[in-house]
Design a protein around this motif. Structure first.
Motif, short mmCIF file in Angstrom:
data_model
loop_
_atom_site.label_atom_id
_atom_site.label_comp_id
_atom_site.label_asym_id
_atom_site.label_seq_id
_atom_site.Cartn_x
_atom_site.Cartn_y
_atom_site.Cartn_z
N ASN A 1 0.86 -1.19 0.00
CA ASN A 1 0.00 0.00 0.00
C ASN A 1 0.89 1.24 0.00
O ASN A 1 1.37 1.66 1.04
CB ASN A 1 -0.92 -0.05 1.22
N ARG B 1 -7.02 -3.92 5.15
CA ARG B 1 -7.48 -4.93 6.13
C ARG B 1 -8.97 -4.74 6.44
O ARG B 1 -9.67 -5.71 6.75
CB ARG B 1 -6.64 -4.88 7.42
N GLU C 1 -0.95 -6.26 4.82
CA GLU C 1 -0.93 -4.93 4.19
C GLU C 1 0.33 -4.21 4.66
O GLU C 1 0.53 -4.03 5.86
CB GLU C 1 -2.18 -4.16 4.63
N THR D 1 -2.02 -4.94 9.25
CA THR D 1 -1.29 -3.85 8.59
C THR D 1 0.02 -3.60 9.32
O THR D 1 0.04 -3.55 10.55
CB THR D 1 -2.15 -2.57 8.62
N ARG E 1 -7.83 1.49 4.93
CA ARG E 1 -6.98 0.33 5.15
C ARG E 1 -7.55 -0.90 4.44
O ARG E 1 -8.73 -1.22 4.60
CB ARG E 1 -6.86 0.03 6.65
#
Lengths: 318, 327
Positions: A171, A190, A232, A202, A188
């Motif tokens: 990301n 997630r 992430e 994350t 996010r």
């Protein structure tokens, strides 16, 4: 990461950094043909994830694939020869930067259409399970892919069938030329997958120790067949979307800020700070990487261009 | 060779069954596949090899590409050809590209099975003969069986092929019955078959238009016009040599195709013959195709859009009359 693991990951990050900086120069000199996307600034994710995989584990990547291919074991010389369209390239000059494939090392491939690689990893995972092997499939994609319909389809199917897939989202906050806020209200990734019950979470993708620990925590369960996981990694690409991108859609980070965020500099600070590495050994990583790149450049220049007839003879597999 | 009688669709499933028994790498996936323990394929091959999928064409077909890259030989039952359009990137820009892009390092042995051409009141979105948009895609093979025997033999060949194959079965032929060879039966790709020999005009047809062309040939024979009917069986690869050789004998070519005129096998063959067989032609090539229009719902309009036996007969008469010589 212990000292040996840290050395291996740092060496790989330097290899990717040196390779990509040189590719950028070769692109400007027109020795590298075609569309090039660099991952400078994101090396930590490739090195920390692939550093914990086995050869039999299948890795898929997208258009920003150089780091993942190298980290999974691809020869730098053959990767560069591919980018220069030469006969000794990983794909004999047929694929180029966006379509690197190195079956020998389990790098099953990079695909150029955003998100198109995600279901492929599910298929590898399905095949590995059907063959009774405990290998896993890993797919790297950016946050831009999360808005593609096949992301939702693939997450659902992977969770439904409990496939041994590790989804790694790099990301970097930008989908091609625009920020996340222009693409989705969900900050996010997630949170996008929350209802599916995937393991993961994350992490700061430029904190290589954190990425390593997160992967180490997720991989055994994925390997044991307990279902897919999504990691992430918040990261930053230093270069534009592609080489030549005027990059007017975002503010450049200051050099002081970059020294704080650069995953290589951070790992070097952390590892010398806690005694894993000796400050004296640091210059050797960069030097070794830059030397390897120069050898790769010379080898690629020596490699002839492929016979043009190959283009028509490889339409079908026989 | 001993044979048995079965339906066109029964022959397709017979080939899948035999190939699954022969090679445990063959998987069967799809939205209308398995899904319950008493499904005969699930009973024979287990739930790991026969899997019902959600309505997620992109993930389903993409997953099959990945499984093929990893050494399996998946057959995806995509149900209807139009459903492939939902997953177009995976069908025409992933699976078919890998062998080429990788410099031949990997293969994608995969079959996409789908029905097409259901022009029986299904109107706009489930009736297309959309193979024209696939036949020019490098790396993809396309099979269009017109008989039960070919349905079996082309499916078996498709499963053993090392490339992605689009196996398009015609919905209006589904329950047609015919003799099918027992046991292993393979029909080679890229080899047209002459369904009926004739010296006066070459008729090329695919799928559902093959029986139509044969019926037209029978009608014309009563008037002393002998039509040679050729069925290409696969349109990628496309056996242009058999068509050209026939045109060199007959001097006349009528192309029958259910597809829209500008995205048809007919258009491709017309160009190939015009370029390579111009000197042999005694009359212009005539194409009897679907109109460049969607399939309408109401029966008279549906019939108007499609080729039929009378249109084929009329086209042949026109070609014969144009060339002047009464045959």
């Amino acid at each position: 990461m212990d000292a040996e693991q840290t050395r291996a990951v740092l060496a790989m990050m330097w290899r990717i950094r040196a390779f990509e900086e040189r590719v950028g120069q070769l692109k400007r000199a027109d020795e590298v043909h075609g569309l090039i996307h660099l991952s400078i600034g994101q090396e930590g994710v490739a090195a920390a994830v692939c550093g914990q995989l086995r050869t039999a584990d299948a890795v898929y990547s997208g258009h920003r694939a150089h780091g993942h291919a190298l980290a999974k074991g691809a020869s730098m010389a053959r990767a560069l020869a591919e980018l220069m369209g030469r006969r000794d390239g990983l794909c004999r000059g047929m694929g180029g930067s966006m379509h690197l494939v190195d079956v020998e090392h389990g790098f099953l491939g990079a695909t150029g259409v955003v998100g198109g690689n995600i279901p492929l990893a599910l298929g590898s995972a399905l095949a590995l399970r059907a063959a009774g092997r405990d290998a896993v499939a890993v797919v790297f994609f950016g946050d831009g892919a999360v808005q593609a319909g096949l992301f939702a389809e693939s997450v659902n199917l992977a969770a439904l069938w409990r496939l041994p897939v590790l989804l790694v989202c790099e990301n970097n906050g930008f989908a091609e030329f625009s920020p996340r806020s222009a693409h989705t209200p969900v900050e996010r990734v997630r949170d996008v997958v929350a209802p599916f019950g995937l393991a993961g979470g994350t992490v700061d993708g430029n904190d290589v120790d954190a990425v390593w620990d997160a992967v180490a925590g997720l991989l055994p369960a994925v390997r044991a067949g307990e279902g897919p996981a999504l990691l992430e990694c918040l990261t930053h690409r230093l270069r534009g979307h592609y080489e030549g991108d005027p990059d007017r859609y975002r503010e450049a980070v200051s050099s002081a800020e970059w020294r704080e965020r650069d995953p290589i500099a951070r790992l070097q600070r952390a590892a010398t700070g806690d005694g894993r590495l000796d400050p004296d050994e640091l210059p050797g990583f960069e030097r070794a990487a830059r030397d390897e790149v120069e050898r790769a450049v010379l080898a690629a220049r020596e490699s002839p261009f492929p016979d043009a007839a190959l283009a028509a003879s490889l339409v079908y597999g026989r | 060779m001993s044979t048995h009688e079965t339906t066109y669709i029964g022959a397709v499933m017979e080939a899948i069954d035999q190939e699954m028994a022969r090679d445990e790498r063959v998987l069967l996936l799809g939205q209308s596949v398995g899904g319950r323990p008493d499904d005969p394929f699930v009973q024979r091959y287990g739930e790991n090899r026969v899997r019902v999928t959600p309505i997620s064409e992109t993930a389903e077909i993409g997953m099959a590409v990945g499984a093929a890259l990893a050494g399996m030989r998946p057959v995806v039952d995509a149900t209807m050809a139009e459903f492939l359009l939902v997953a177009m990137d995976q069908v025409v820009n992933e699976g078919n590209r890998f062998h080429h892009m990788s410099g031949g390092r990997v293969r994608v042995p995969m079959v996409l099975k789908a029905g097409y051409g259901f022009t029986a009141g299904w109107a706009g979105q489930h009736t297309g003969s959309i193979y024209g948009m696939f036949m020019g895609v490098p790396g993809l093979k396309v099979a269009l069986p017109s008989t039960p025997a070919d349905a079996k033999g082309l499916m078996a060949t498709a499963i053993r092929d090392d490339n992605p194959v689009l196996f398009l079965h015609h919905y209006l032929l589904t329950l047609d019955r015919g003799e099918v060879p027992d046991g292993e039966h393979l029909v080679p790709f890229g080899q047209a078959v002459i369904r009926r020999p004739g010296a006066d005009v070459t008729l090329v047809a695919t799928g559902w238009t093959v029986p139509m062309a044969l019926a037209a040939a029978a009608t014309l024979a009563a008037d002393g016009i002998e039509a040679e009917v050729i069925d290409p069986r696969t349109i990628a690869p496309l056996d242009t040599a058999t068509v050209l050789a026939s045109v060199r004998r007959t001097g006349r070519l009528v192309l029958v195709d259910q597809a829209t005129r500008h995205a048809s096998v007919a258009a491709v063959l017309a160009a190939e013959v015009a370029e390579a067989g111009f000197d042999a032609l005694r009359a212009p090539i005539v194409q009897v195709t679907g109109l460049d229009a969607g399939i309408a719902y109401s029966r008279p309009m549906e019939e108007h859009v499609l080729p039929d036996e009378a249109k084929v007969v009329a086209a042949v008469r026109r070609v014969v009359e144009h060339s002047g010589t009464r045959v």
